[in-house]
Design an enzyme around this catalytic site. Structure first.
Site, PDB file in Angstrom:
ATOM      1  N   HIS A 167    -101.409 -25.347   9.252  1.00 25.70           N
ATOM      2  CA  HIS A 167     -99.757 -25.938   9.909  1.00 25.70           C
ATOM      3  C   HIS A 167     -98.952 -24.599  10.566  1.00 25.70           C
ATOM      4  CE1 HIS A 167    -100.787 -28.659   6.336  1.00 25.70           C
ATOM      5  NE2 HIS A 167     -99.389 -29.220   6.466  1.00 25.70           N
ATOM      6  N   GLN A 173     -80.695  -8.889  23.075  1.00 22.62           N
ATOM      7  CA  GLN A 173     -82.623  -9.552  23.119  1.00 22.62           C
ATOM      8  C   GLN A 173     -83.475  -8.353  23.696  1.00 22.62           C
ATOM      9  OE1 GLN A 173     -82.680 -12.041  26.857  1.00 22.62           O
ATOM     10  NE2 GLN A 173     -84.772 -12.907  26.552  1.00 22.62           N
TER      11      GLN A 173
END
Length: 226
Positions: free
Chosen positions: A57, A200
């Site tokens: 997953h 960022q």
């Protein structure tokens, strides 16, 4: 983001918080994703049979236990990639469990991106699905109710880049902690690109083996924001 040529996801992104966790059992409802456009190749649940690779997953089954329906959605094959058992049942799983423990704080929301580092030389399963050499996750911890655009330079960020093979065996996930900058260099993606450049840059340069949510314990019974 689905890659039709590789017949698997480039990446999957999701939010994880306490409300996503409940008592629903694992459904094991592996199935093809019927929402794909008709012209794209479809991968069925038997594509990994007798390959030696796990159906791994990206968004974990354990992150969606609020109901059987939400859990079943994680078994769509567009959320599944070939993972070595040493990775899937080792450091990858251990990181998933640690992130769920963090998300159970009612005031924390985790924003997660997971995917693979692919190349044209990747080997393939007998069914033709390529096997990537590395898997990654990028996680940011925010106060519950905040959105990704609310991220600050002091928010907790975690990134990992894990080998998809036997070399992952016996390692804690912390051995594979890297900076977001390192994942960007490996994948070519630009994470946190909607944030102000200074925020960022600070988030992407962090390199650590623990998330630091933006709150502190004021006493034994309550939490307060920093």
């Amino acid at each position: 983001s689905y890659n039709a040529g590789r017949r698997s996801a480039n990446w999957v992104s999701w939010r994880l918080e306490a409300a996503d966790l409940g008592s629903a059992a694992r459904t094991n409802a592996f199935r093809a994703d019927s929402d794909l456009p008709a012209e794209l190749p479809v991968v069925g649940p038997d594509a990994y049979a007798r390959s030696g690779w796990d159906r791994g997953h990206l968004c974990p089954s354990g992150d969606r236990t609020r109901s059987a329906r939400t859990n079943a959605l994680t078994f769509l094959m567009t959320n599944i990639v070939p993972q070595a058992p040493a990775l899937n049942r080792g450091p990858w799983r251990d990181l998933e469990e640690d992130l769920r423990a963090t998300s159970r704080r009612e005031d924390t929301a985790l924003y997660v991106v997971a995917g693979t580092v692919s190349s044209r030389n990747d080997p393939a399963l007998p069914s033709g699905v390529p096997v990537a050499a590395f898997h990654y996750k990028v996680i940011v911890a925010l106060p519950r109710g905040a959105g990704p655009s609310d991220a600050r330079a002091d928010d907790g960020v975690l990134a990992v880049l894990m080998p998809n093979g036997d070399e992952a065996q016996g390692h804690p996930w912390t051995d594979f902690a890297v900076a977001v900058d390192d994942v960007e260099a490996a994948t070519g993606y630009d994470f946190f690109s909607a944030l102000p450049p200074g925020v960022q840059a600070r988030l992407e340069a962090q390199r650590g083996a623990a998330l630091r949510p933006r709150f502190s314990r004021a006493d034994d019974s309550s939490l307060r924001w920093q």
